[in-house]
Design an enzyme around this catalytic site. Structure first.
Site: not given
Lengths: 303, 176
Positions: A133, A83, A105, A55-56
């Site tokens: 957030h 990696k 995020r 969603r975000t």
């Protein structure tokens, strides 16, 4: 405006009011037939997601596209992290591309702040660990103002796993800058010690909901079940789930919010979600407008 | 500082331009007045009132914010406030009377035309300005001009209107 938006904590009330005010103009843009404006044409944004998000990420991507920004999506768990690349090198690589915005995020609190110090691009925190957030709190505030006309003077209850919720933290930081009575409701294992903030704690949901204007529900992470935080989903739903009967304890014109994704029947019953008091899907639309605003304000003038 | 127009002169200009708009468009049938935020919005409303007196017709009047269409993103120094765009009718096939207070480089008008095109496809866009101060950077000209005032780039034009809490006047100010 500042270079980055990494948290609500260090924003001033004035900056928040500028963002909320500007968002209503962007919301108008979203109602038009042509929903795209050339405000950030020629700019490039990287959506850097070290944690899965649908969603975000979708909301940011759509916001960027509607501002005419070029978008690069990088889901990091599947690429360089595997990696063994360190965060600093990831940041420097991005900077070398000549990117204007980094939306990040990360499961580690503080990762966006670290990136922000090491790149010249504007960094927007799309959620970091259990810290913040910020765009969610801004869209929540915008949604409240849209319905109630103000934040000052309201009684707002935040219900659920406050301790592990970055959404709750950012909301508490934001609402504390206004004259809002904040109530935190949840089981003792989930209530954070927000001693520096003026909040009232309630373990009994019925008491906590009495007379509130806004009920902000948080998502319960079902995977936490059986880890000593809450005994069972059924018991949680019974004691801290929002149903129509409980909602009746709040003010008659109280509104219900949820950042999504919801567990219908756990923290919130289906009839509440679909009731006239729920603004949960308006929050999604408002998220677009607020994210457009934030990018526009960070990128529109000289740094 | 020099006063270029006073209250009475502004009133006469609005009245004259209202007549010119009606004459050129042979009535008001297909018109829509759109003012550019902020000064243009007030002038558009004044034109609306004047046209109503003359023709007894309600021409739709709206406001247009051009901030998101400007060409100086990332290079301008100040933070611009995004104001409301409120256009009350479908502009497709309409004759749009775009209203601004001062015509200078022409860049605002370019932005305004782009903003309008995103709202529909007008039959025509005509431009009304209270002051034309020259120094165009784009091939743009006005259809209705209140007053032509040759200026130097080291001067500023300030349009003060009652709607913003001033007494109506237009000033020529030397920049510091």
């Amino acid at each position: 405006m500042r270079k980055d938006l990494v948290g609500i904590k260090d924003l001033s009330r004035k900056e928040i009011e500028l963002i909320l005010g500007t968002s209503s103009s962007f919301k108008d843009v979203l109602k038009r037939d042509i929903k795209k404006v050339p405000a950030l044409r020629g700019k490039t944004a990287v959506n850097l997601f070290f944690e899965p998000s649908t969603r975000t990420r979708a909301s940011f991507e759509l916001a960027e596209k509607r501002l005419s920004t070029d978008v690069l999506n990088l889901s990091m768990p599947t690429s360089s992290v595997v990696k063994g690349e360190v965060l600093l090198d990831t940041a420097k690589t991005i900077d070398s591309y000549g990117i204007d915005f980094v939306v990040i995020r990360h499961s580690s609190s503080g990762a966006p702040h670290f990136i922000a110090r090491n790149v010249s691009a504007s960094v927007i925190n799309a959620g970091d660990g259990i810290n913040e957030h910020p765009t969610q709190a801004l869209l929540d505030a915008f949604s409240i103002v849209e319905r109630k006309g103000r934040l000052d003077g309201l009684k707002i209850a935040i219900v659920g796993d406050i301790l592990h919720s970055r959404v709750a933290k950012s909301n508490i930081y934001l609402l504390s800058k206004f004259d809002v009575a904040i109530r935190l409701i949840g089981p003792p294992t989930m209530i954070a010690d927000m001693a520096d903030y003026n909040v009232d704690l309630f373990y009994d949901m019925d008491r906590g909901l009495e007379d509130v204007d806004i009920v902000m529900m948080l998502r319960i992470q079902i995977e936490r079940q059986g880890k000593g935080i809450f005994p069972s989903i059924q018991e949680y739903a019974k004691k801290w789930g929002l149903n129509m009967q409980r909602l009746g304890l709040a003010k008659r014109d109280a509104i219900v919010m949820h950042p999504g994704p919801m567990n219908r029947g756990v923290e919130i019953s289906s009839d509440v979600v679909d009731s006239g008091q729920s603004i949960i899907f308006d929050q999604v639309t408002n998220g677009l407008a607020v994210r457009m605003t934030v990018m526009y304000l960070l990128g529109g003038s000289q740094k | 500082m020099k006063e270029l127009l006073n209250k009475k002169e502004i009133e006469r200009i609005i009245s004259r331009i209202a007549h010119e708009i009606i004459e050129k468009n042979r009535g008001t049938g297909n018109l829509c007045l759109i003012g550019i935020q902020r000064g243009g919005v007030h002038l558009a409303k004044r034109l609306f009132t004047r046209i109503k007196i003359v023709e007894n017709a309600d021409v739709p009047v709206g406001s247009l914010d051009i901030t998101l269409y400007r060409d100086d993103v990332g290079i301008r120094k100040e933070q611009l406030i995004v104001r409301k765009t409120d256009v009350p009718c479908d502009i497709t096939d309409k004759n749009i009377i775009l209203v601004d207070d001062v015509l200078f480089t022409g860049r605002s008008i370019r932005a305004a035309m782009d903003a309008l095109m995103d709202l529909g496809r007008p039959a025509q866009i005509q431009l009304t300005v209270l002051i034309d101060r020259e120094h165009r950077e784009l091939p743009i000209m006005a259809d209705y001009i209140g007053k032509n005032i040759p200026t130097s780039r080291s001067e500023d034009i300030e349009v003060q209107l009652e709607e913003e809490g001033f007494e109506d006047k237009v000033l020529l100010i030397a920049k510091q």
